[in-house]
Scaffold this active site. Structure first.
Site, PDB file in Angstrom:
ATOM      1  N   PRO A 124       0.860  -1.365  -0.117  1.00 55.54           N
ATOM      2  CA  PRO A 124      -0.109  -0.008   0.107  1.00 55.54           C
ATOM      3  C   PRO A 124       0.913   1.192  -0.098  1.00 55.54           C
ATOM      4  O   PRO A 124       0.790   2.172   1.070  1.00 55.54           O
ATOM      5  CB  PRO A 124      -0.783  -0.088   1.230  1.00 55.54           C
ATOM      6  CG  PRO A 124      -0.107  -0.973   2.225  1.00 55.54           C
ATOM      7  CD  PRO A 124       0.852  -2.005   1.187  1.00 55.54           C
ATOM      8  N   CYS A 125       1.440   1.646  -1.148  1.00 53.35           N
ATOM      9  CA  CYS A 125       2.104   2.812  -1.274  1.00 53.35           C
ATOM     10  C   CYS A 125       1.154   4.118  -1.480  1.00 53.35           C
ATOM     11  O   CYS A 125       1.944   5.126  -0.964  1.00 53.35           O
ATOM     12  CB  CYS A 125       3.110   2.774  -2.363  1.00 53.35           C
ATOM     13  SG  CYS A 125       2.314   2.441  -3.988  1.00 53.35           S
ATOM     14  N   HIS A 126       0.082   3.786  -1.464  1.00 54.73           N
ATOM     15  CA  HIS A 126      -1.048   5.088  -1.423  1.00 54.73           C
ATOM     16  C   HIS A 126      -0.949   5.474  -0.036  1.00 54.73           C
ATOM     17  O   HIS A 126      -1.565   6.601   0.171  1.00 54.73           O
ATOM     18  CB  HIS A 126      -2.387   4.670  -1.964  1.00 54.73           C
ATOM     19  CG  HIS A 126      -2.936   3.508  -1.417  1.00 54.73           C
ATOM     20  ND1 HIS A 126      -2.557   2.116  -1.385  1.00 54.73           N
ATOM     21  CD2 HIS A 126      -4.052   3.443  -0.309  1.00 54.73           C
ATOM     22  CE1 HIS A 126      -3.397   1.411  -0.654  1.00 54.73           C
ATOM     23  NE2 HIS A 126      -4.219   2.258   0.024  1.00 54.73           N
TER      24      HIS A 126
END
Length: 161
Positions: A124-126
């Protein structure tokens, strides 16, 4: 073709996603604007990945349980591993992420590595934002990042009323 690379394209609320991997590991989940293509039958693992993504978008899944792998340096692997430790519905800054890997001066390298993540949503780089709380950089576009973060925050309240 057990070790071959397979692809599966699925529709999602943030646009079409292309899942890539072998019969034993997911190697990429990426946003695509390419027209639909017929791919050979995907192995069970890619179908499981698609199902887990559908569950995530439906608000029924907060953690992914998939074998994943992406090539990168030891530094990149460390950053990507830390991304998976950011809880659903929470965000941290690039600076906080650099501190978590015990390298507080690596903020830019952390940002660059975040942008090289090939496993969108799964890793989850968001969930990484600017120190001042702004949404900064996202390979899939800021509108997708905003949608994903709002989806996760909204889901936290599901079932409370």
């Amino acid at each position: 073709m057990e070790d071959g690379l397979y692809h599966l394209r699925i529709d999602s609320p943030v646009g079409p996603l292309l899942i890539s991997g072998t019969a034993s590991v997911i190697t990429a989940v990426s946003f695509t604007d390419q027209p639909a293509v017929d791919f050979p039958q995907a192995p069970a693992l890619l179908l499981d990945c698609a199902q887990q993504l559908y569950e995530y978008f439906a608000g029924d899944r907060k953690v992914f349980d998939l074998p994943i792998a992406q090539e990168g340096t030891a530094f990149q692997q460390t950053v990507w591993q830390q991304l998976t430790a950011i809880p659903f519905g929470q965000t941290i800054s690039y600076q906080q992420l650099a501190r978590r890997i015990h390298n507080p001066k690596s903020i830019r390298a952390v940002g660059t590595t975040n942008g090289k993540n090939k496993l969108a949503i799964i890793v989850p780089c968001h969930r990484v934002i600017g120190s001042n709380g702004t949404l900064t950089g996202y390979a899939g576009g800021l509108w997708r990042k905003r949608w994903l973060l709002e989806h996760e925050r909204t889901d936290l309240f599901t079932g409370l009323f």
